[in-house]
Write a protein that holds these residues in place. Sequence first.
Motif, PDB file in Angstrom:
ATOM      1  N   GLN A   1     -58.795 -97.286  18.271  1.00  0.00           N
ATOM      2  CA  GLN A   1     -57.601 -96.467  18.094  1.00  0.00           C
ATOM      3  C   GLN A   1     -56.610 -96.679  19.241  1.00  0.00           C
ATOM      4  OE1 GLN A   1     -58.657 -92.369  17.546  1.00  0.00           O
ATOM      5  NE2 GLN A   1     -59.980 -92.779  15.774  1.00  0.00           N
ATOM      6  N   LEU A   2     -57.137 -96.796  20.457  1.00  0.00           N
ATOM      7  CA  LEU A   2     -56.263 -97.025  21.601  1.00  0.00           C
ATOM      8  C   LEU A   2     -55.567 -98.368  21.498  1.00  0.00           C
ATOM      9  CD1 LEU A   2     -55.233 -96.077  24.364  1.00  0.00           C
ATOM     10  CD2 LEU A   2     -57.235 -97.148  25.396  1.00  0.00           C
ATOM     11  N   TYR A   3     -56.277 -99.383  21.033  1.00  0.00           N
ATOM     12  CA  TYR A   3     -55.674-100.696  20.883  1.00  0.00           C
ATOM     13  C   TYR A   3     -54.586-100.680  19.821  1.00  0.00           C
ATOM     14  CZ  TYR A   3     -55.072-105.564  19.615  1.00  0.00           C
ATOM     15  OH  TYR A   3     -54.524-106.785  19.333  1.00  0.00           O
ATOM     16  N   GLU A   4     -54.801 -99.955  18.752  1.00  0.00           N
ATOM     17  CA  GLU A   4     -53.820 -99.919  17.670  1.00  0.00           C
ATOM     18  C   GLU A   4     -52.657 -98.986  17.959  1.00  0.00           C
ATOM     19  OE1 GLU A   4     -56.197 -98.762  14.364  1.00  0.00           O
ATOM     20  OE2 GLU A   4     -56.983-100.798  13.994  1.00  0.00           O
ATOM     21  N   SER A   5     -52.752 -98.180  18.979  1.00  0.00           N
ATOM     22  CA  SER A   5     -51.680 -97.244  19.312  1.00  0.00           C
ATOM     23  C   SER A   5     -50.580 -97.953  20.101  1.00  0.00           C
ATOM     24  CB  SER A   5     -52.238 -96.078  20.134  1.00  0.00           C
ATOM     25  OG  SER A   5     -52.641 -96.537  21.426  1.00  0.00           O
ATOM     26  N   GLY A   6     -49.549 -97.222  20.420  1.00  0.00           N
ATOM     27  CA  GLY A   6     -48.437 -97.784  21.190  1.00  0.00           C
ATOM     28  C   GLY A   6     -48.619 -97.686  22.688  1.00  0.00           C
ATOM     29  N   ALA A   7     -49.729 -97.135  23.147  1.00  0.00           N
ATOM     30  CA  ALA A   7     -49.968 -96.987  24.582  1.00  0.00           C
ATOM     31  C   ALA A   7     -50.534 -98.293  25.161  1.00  0.00           C
ATOM     32  CB  ALA A   7     -50.955 -95.846  24.826  1.00  0.00           C
ATOM     33  N   PRO A   8     -50.315 -98.566  26.446  1.00  0.00           N
ATOM     34  CA  PRO A   8     -49.446 -97.794  27.329  1.00  0.00           C
ATOM     35  C   PRO A   8     -47.981 -98.140  27.127  1.00  0.00           C
ATOM     36  CG  PRO A   8     -50.365 -99.635  28.533  1.00  0.00           C
ATOM     37  CD  PRO A   8     -50.960 -99.693  27.157  1.00  0.00           C
ATOM     38  N   GLN A   9     -47.121 -97.229  27.476  1.00  0.00           N
ATOM     39  CA  GLN A   9     -45.696 -97.444  27.355  1.00  0.00           C
ATOM     40  C   GLN A   9     -45.052 -97.474  28.730  1.00  0.00           C
ATOM     41  OE1 GLN A   9     -44.085 -94.442  24.798  1.00  0.00           O
ATOM     42  NE2 GLN A   9     -44.976 -95.305  22.947  1.00  0.00           N
ATOM     43  N   TYR A  10     -43.988 -98.258  28.830  1.00  0.00           N
ATOM     44  CA  TYR A  10     -43.230 -98.307  30.085  1.00  0.00           C
ATOM     45  C   TYR A  10     -42.427 -97.018  30.226  1.00  0.00           C
ATOM     46  CZ  TYR A  10     -40.946-100.729  33.962  1.00  0.00           C
ATOM     47  OH  TYR A  10     -40.511-101.115  35.197  1.00  0.00           O
ATOM     48  N   TYR A  11     -42.193 -96.597  31.461  1.00  0.00           N
ATOM     49  CA  TYR A  11     -41.423 -95.384  31.698  1.00  0.00           C
ATOM     50  C   TYR A  11     -40.082 -95.480  30.982  1.00  0.00           C
ATOM     51  CZ  TYR A  11     -38.801 -91.783  34.184  1.00  0.00           C
ATOM     52  OH  TYR A  11     -38.030 -90.698  34.491  1.00  0.00           O
TER      53      TYR A  11
END
Length: 249
Positions: free
Chosen positions: A35-45
């Motif tokens: 789920q973490l891999y498929e998510s948009g995280a991490p994001q730049y500030y």
Amino acid sequence: MSKGGGNTRTVQAGSTEPPAFQKPFLEYGLSQAKQLYESGAPQYYPGQTVVGYSPESEMALQGIRQQAITGSPFIQGVQDVVMQNLMGTNPLQSAAFRPVVEQVQAEASKAGRYGSGYQQAALAQALAPMALQAQQQAIAQAPAARQFGFADLETLAGVGAAREAQQQAELGADIERFQFEQARPQEKLQQYLAAVRGGEMGQTTYEAQQRQPLTSILGAGLAGAELGQMAGFGGGTGALIGAGLGLLG
């Protein structure tokens, strides 16, 4: 014992599975990694990463820039004074010479030589040291006066450098954001694979039945016959013993 001229041998292989109580946690960890891999995280500030100029700094830069473009009359005035001292045309220099001139004139008048060549020679002789000193001072001040003329341009260059530093900082922030976005998919994939490899992979135990070839049984029988003859047994007895060992092997 098998039919068809051969026998079977049992081979066991396998590894230890994780304890039953641990499996749900491992499965949960792997699902969370996916789920973490498929998510948009991490994001730049998402916000601005460089502090801009304050209103006061902006006003100061604008004022300094305008003053540098207009030019300071003080700079030109200093250069003019140095040039006048160098040429001997400074009115203040003439005023400084006045007491000496009056003294020479008074002495010439008393001697009845006012306006004569004697008076002019005496006046030149009296003023020469003062004029020479003023000229030497002007020559010594000339380089500094010339460099002083670049003060406005240097100030303007300082304003430009401040703006360039701000623009460079903003550009650096944009480059960092771009590089972050470029590297994020690869980093997330590596994290996901590392999480998968880090789990204890369960392995099951199995048994494989392998058939012993008939040729190996016959070979064992022949070898047993030879050994039987050497040991004093009959050839048939040794062959049976060797074949039996082959079947057990």
